[in-house]
Design a protein around this motif. Sequence first.
Motif, PDB file in Angstrom:
ATOM      1  N   LEU A   1       0.792  -1.131  -0.022  1.00 23.85           N
ATOM      2  CA  LEU A   1      -0.047   0.041  -0.109  1.00 23.85           C
ATOM      3  C   LEU A   1       0.760   1.441   0.024  1.00 23.85           C
ATOM      4  O   LEU A   1       1.833   1.119   0.608  1.00 23.85           O
ATOM      5  CB  LEU A   1      -0.820  -0.051   1.279  1.00 23.85           C
ATOM      6  CG  LEU A   1      -2.199  -0.941   1.259  1.00 23.85           C
ATOM      7  CD1 LEU A   1      -2.724  -0.897   2.586  1.00 23.85           C
ATOM      8  CD2 LEU A   1      -3.146  -0.644   0.122  1.00 23.85           C
ATOM      9  N   PRO A   2       0.423   2.300  -0.690  1.00 25.53           N
ATOM     10  CA  PRO A   2       1.207   3.650  -0.520  1.00 25.53           C
ATOM     11  C   PRO A   2       0.570   4.080   0.788  1.00 25.53           C
ATOM     12  O   PRO A   2      -0.243   4.194   1.214  1.00 25.53           O
ATOM     13  CB  PRO A   2       0.422   4.483  -1.560  1.00 25.53           C
ATOM     14  CG  PRO A   2      -0.096   3.464  -2.465  1.00 25.53           C
ATOM     15  CD  PRO A   2      -0.608   2.164  -1.700  1.00 25.53           C
ATOM     16  N   VAL A   3       1.909   4.429   1.507  1.00 23.96           N
ATOM     17  CA  VAL A   3       1.669   5.126   2.893  1.00 23.96           C
ATOM     18  C   VAL A   3       2.180   6.278   3.234  1.00 23.96           C
ATOM     19  O   VAL A   3       3.413   6.616   2.720  1.00 23.96           O
ATOM     20  CB  VAL A   3       2.324   3.821   3.898  1.00 23.96           C
ATOM     21  CG1 VAL A   3       2.359   4.588   5.425  1.00 23.96           C
ATOM     22  CG2 VAL A   3       1.648   2.626   3.631  1.00 23.96           C
ATOM     23  N   LEU A   4       1.332   7.419   3.988  1.00 21.41           N
ATOM     24  CA  LEU A   4       1.842   8.590   4.257  1.00 21.41           C
ATOM     25  C   LEU A   4       1.535   8.449   5.863  1.00 21.41           C
ATOM     26  O   LEU A   4       0.889   8.291   6.492  1.00 21.41           O
ATOM     27  CB  LEU A   4       0.970   9.667   3.771  1.00 21.41           C
ATOM     28  CG  LEU A   4       1.221  11.245   4.489  1.00 21.41           C
ATOM     29  CD1 LEU A   4       2.305  11.473   3.986  1.00 21.41           C
ATOM     30  CD2 LEU A   4       0.197  12.051   4.082  1.00 21.41           C
ATOM     31  N   ASP A   5       3.149   8.542   6.276  1.00 23.99           N
ATOM     32  CA  ASP A   5       3.274   8.288   7.882  1.00 23.99           C
ATOM     33  C   ASP A   5       3.559   9.862   8.545  1.00 23.99           C
ATOM     34  O   ASP A   5       4.567  10.193   8.422  1.00 23.99           O
ATOM     35  CB  ASP A   5       4.656   7.276   8.165  1.00 23.99           C
ATOM     36  CG  ASP A   5       4.663   6.996   9.462  1.00 23.99           C
ATOM     37  OD1 ASP A   5       3.913   7.396  10.396  1.00 23.99           O
ATOM     38  OD2 ASP A   5       5.541   6.170   9.829  1.00 23.99           O
ATOM     39  N   LEU A   6       2.590  10.242   9.358  1.00 21.38           N
ATOM     40  CA  LEU A   6       2.491  11.330   9.860  1.00 21.38           C
ATOM     41  C   LEU A   6       2.778  11.289  11.170  1.00 21.38           C
ATOM     42  O   LEU A   6       2.133  10.333  11.850  1.00 21.38           O
ATOM     43  CB  LEU A   6       1.386  12.212   9.636  1.00 21.38           C
ATOM     44  CG  LEU A   6       1.130  12.603   8.040  1.00 21.38           C
ATOM     45  CD1 LEU A   6      -0.016  13.394   7.871  1.00 21.38           C
ATOM     46  CD2 LEU A   6       2.467  13.292   7.446  1.00 21.38           C
ATOM     47  N   TYR A   7       3.471  12.376  11.959  1.00 22.74           N
ATOM     48  CA  TYR A   7       3.456  12.315  13.536  1.00 22.74           C
ATOM     49  C   TYR A   7       3.557  13.768  13.776  1.00 22.74           C
ATOM     50  O   TYR A   7       4.204  14.518  12.997  1.00 22.74           O
ATOM     51  CB  TYR A   7       4.438  11.302  14.014  1.00 22.74           C
ATOM     52  CG  TYR A   7       5.777  11.459  13.768  1.00 22.74           C
ATOM     53  CD1 TYR A   7       6.902  12.152  14.496  1.00 22.74           C
ATOM     54  CD2 TYR A   7       6.474  11.247  12.390  1.00 22.74           C
ATOM     55  CE1 TYR A   7       8.032  12.394  14.291  1.00 22.74           C
ATOM     56  CE2 TYR A   7       7.875  11.543  12.217  1.00 22.74           C
ATOM     57  CZ  TYR A   7       8.619  12.091  13.103  1.00 22.74           C
ATOM     58  OH  TYR A   7       9.887  12.299  12.860  1.00 22.74           O
ATOM     59  N   LEU A   8       3.907  14.020  15.145  1.00 21.34           N
ATOM     60  CA  LEU A   8       4.075  15.390  15.493  1.00 21.34           C
ATOM     61  C   LEU A   8       5.396  15.753  16.298  1.00 21.34           C
ATOM     62  O   LEU A   8       5.840  14.638  16.811  1.00 21.34           O
ATOM     63  CB  LEU A   8       2.929  15.754  16.387  1.00 21.34           C
ATOM     64  CG  LEU A   8       1.442  15.661  15.770  1.00 21.34           C
ATOM     65  CD1 LEU A   8       0.331  15.840  16.983  1.00 21.34           C
ATOM     66  CD2 LEU A   8       1.127  16.764  14.805  1.00 21.34           C
ATOM     67  N   LYS A   9       5.824  16.725  16.319  1.00 19.31           N
ATOM     68  CA  LYS A   9       6.990  17.203  17.122  1.00 19.31           C
ATOM     69  C   LYS A   9       6.793  16.982  18.674  1.00 19.31           C
ATOM     70  O   LYS A   9       7.698  16.483  19.560  1.00 19.31           O
ATOM     71  CB  LYS A   9       7.195  18.765  16.834  1.00 19.31           C
ATOM     72  CG  LYS A   9       8.431  19.182  17.501  1.00 19.31           C
ATOM     73  CD  LYS A   9       8.776  20.503  17.004  1.00 19.31           C
ATOM     74  CE  LYS A   9      10.181  21.158  17.971  1.00 19.31           C
ATOM     75  NZ  LYS A   9      10.610  22.486  17.497  1.00 19.31           N
ATOM     76  N   HIS A  10       5.571  17.640  18.922  1.00 16.57           N
ATOM     77  CA  HIS A  10       5.090  17.033  20.515  1.00 16.57           C
ATOM     78  C   HIS A  10       4.026  16.067  20.382  1.00 16.57           C
ATOM     79  O   HIS A  10       2.978  16.360  20.304  1.00 16.57           O
ATOM     80  CB  HIS A  10       4.436  18.234  21.069  1.00 16.57           C
ATOM     81  CG  HIS A  10       5.407  19.517  21.021  1.00 16.57           C
ATOM     82  ND1 HIS A  10       6.659  19.555  21.929  1.00 16.57           N
ATOM     83  CD2 HIS A  10       5.699  20.566  20.444  1.00 16.57           C
ATOM     84  CE1 HIS A  10       7.328  20.454  21.629  1.00 16.57           C
ATOM     85  NE2 HIS A  10       6.700  21.558  20.432  1.00 16.57           N
ATOM     86  N   ASP A  11       4.342  14.877  20.491  1.00 16.37           N
ATOM     87  CA  ASP A  11       3.590  13.749  20.458  1.00 16.37           C
ATOM     88  C   ASP A  11       3.878  12.730  21.668  1.00 16.37           C
ATOM     89  O   ASP A  11       4.554  12.948  22.373  1.00 16.37           O
ATOM     90  CB  ASP A  11       3.992  13.119  19.095  1.00 16.37           C
ATOM     91  CG  ASP A  11       2.664  12.577  18.330  1.00 16.37           C
ATOM     92  OD1 ASP A  11       1.925  11.602  19.282  1.00 16.37           O
ATOM     93  OD2 ASP A  11       2.412  12.336  17.124  1.00 16.37           O
ATOM     94  N   ASN A  12       2.834  11.706  21.535  1.00 11.50           N
ATOM     95  CA  ASN A  12       3.372  10.397  22.258  1.00 11.50           C
ATOM     96  C   ASN A  12       4.799  10.051  22.476  1.00 11.50           C
ATOM     97  O   ASN A  12       5.368   9.928  21.339  1.00 11.50           O
ATOM     98  CB  ASN A  12       2.562   9.315  22.005  1.00 11.50           C
ATOM     99  CG  ASN A  12       2.447   7.983  23.000  1.00 11.50           C
ATOM    100  OD1 ASN A  12       3.502   7.611  23.302  1.00 11.50           O
ATOM    101  ND2 ASN A  12       1.222   7.732  23.649  1.00 11.50           N
TER     102      ASN A  12
END
Length: 320
Positions: free
Chosen positions: A256-267
């Motif tokens: 699958l094509p995947v866009l993996d996003l996360y945050l600077k202030h995350d878990n």
Amino acid sequence: MQKTSIDNISPNKISRKLRGLFIGALTFICSTNTIFAEEKKADVAQEKTSKTATNANSANSANTIEKPIALTTQHKADLKHYLSVEQVKPLLAGPNDYLTLVKRYTSANSKGVAILLPEWQQGATNPKAINYLRNALPAEGWSTIAIQPNNKPENYPSSAITLSEQKKENKLILKNYKNKLGAMLNAVMNTAKEYPGIVLVIAQGNNAALLVDLYSEAGNQLPNALILLSSYRKSNPGLTNSVNEKFARQLAFTELPVLDLYLKHDNPLVLAKAAQRKSFAKQEMKVYYRQRQLNNYITGYYPEKELLIQINGWLKAIGW
């Protein structure tokens, strides 16, 4: 002339009889008082016993706390109460029923359907990212189907003593949860086929990682593309590294094509494992994989405009 009988009674006899009567009366009075006293004592004792029993019952009633309403039930009740009937659509997946929030595209052309799956413990309208996408994507040409997922499995992660027992129990607990999740996603995919265009799945947290696990198995309907939001696998401290490594490898091997996003202030676990997913994807030369970190001010909350820009940019890059 003879004297009357009373005259024949001597004074001594009269005094003895009077004493007898007096003693009898006194005995009667004393015995009566004793009986009354004993009855009063019995009444007091009974009253004390009754009060003790009442206090005990009150204490038991106070200590008996009813279980709170299940979080999933609360979410469903809120959705039915606050949202219009046109948006809230029931969904049956096997013996289990779910609620979905459906919004049709509002642009001139339809691109397809975006299925939105929040993290467990969260509602279909949670403000961290899902609710914004639910309302913003229709203007971009996407019909949205937001799912109210099941609550986190009870007793997860396992509280067993040894690591092997924890691993065994976690596997059994998650197997049941994944079966329900898979049945639900397949049912939603069938609904998505009623709309024109491609199918995009946007999933969050643990549910995102479990979806990748499901997509690595046969028998599950696959979307055309997958977007992960702050994805990771929760487990016992001694198993966290292994389950997240498994998730990273599954993600690298999926087609699958995947866009993996996360945050600077995350878990913290999301931040710790993001680099591993990117590394494995590079090793396997995964096509159409992109990972991006977004700057945010509030922990766990995605910046709305930047989130939409990243999604639109990636979709254009892969031809959609």
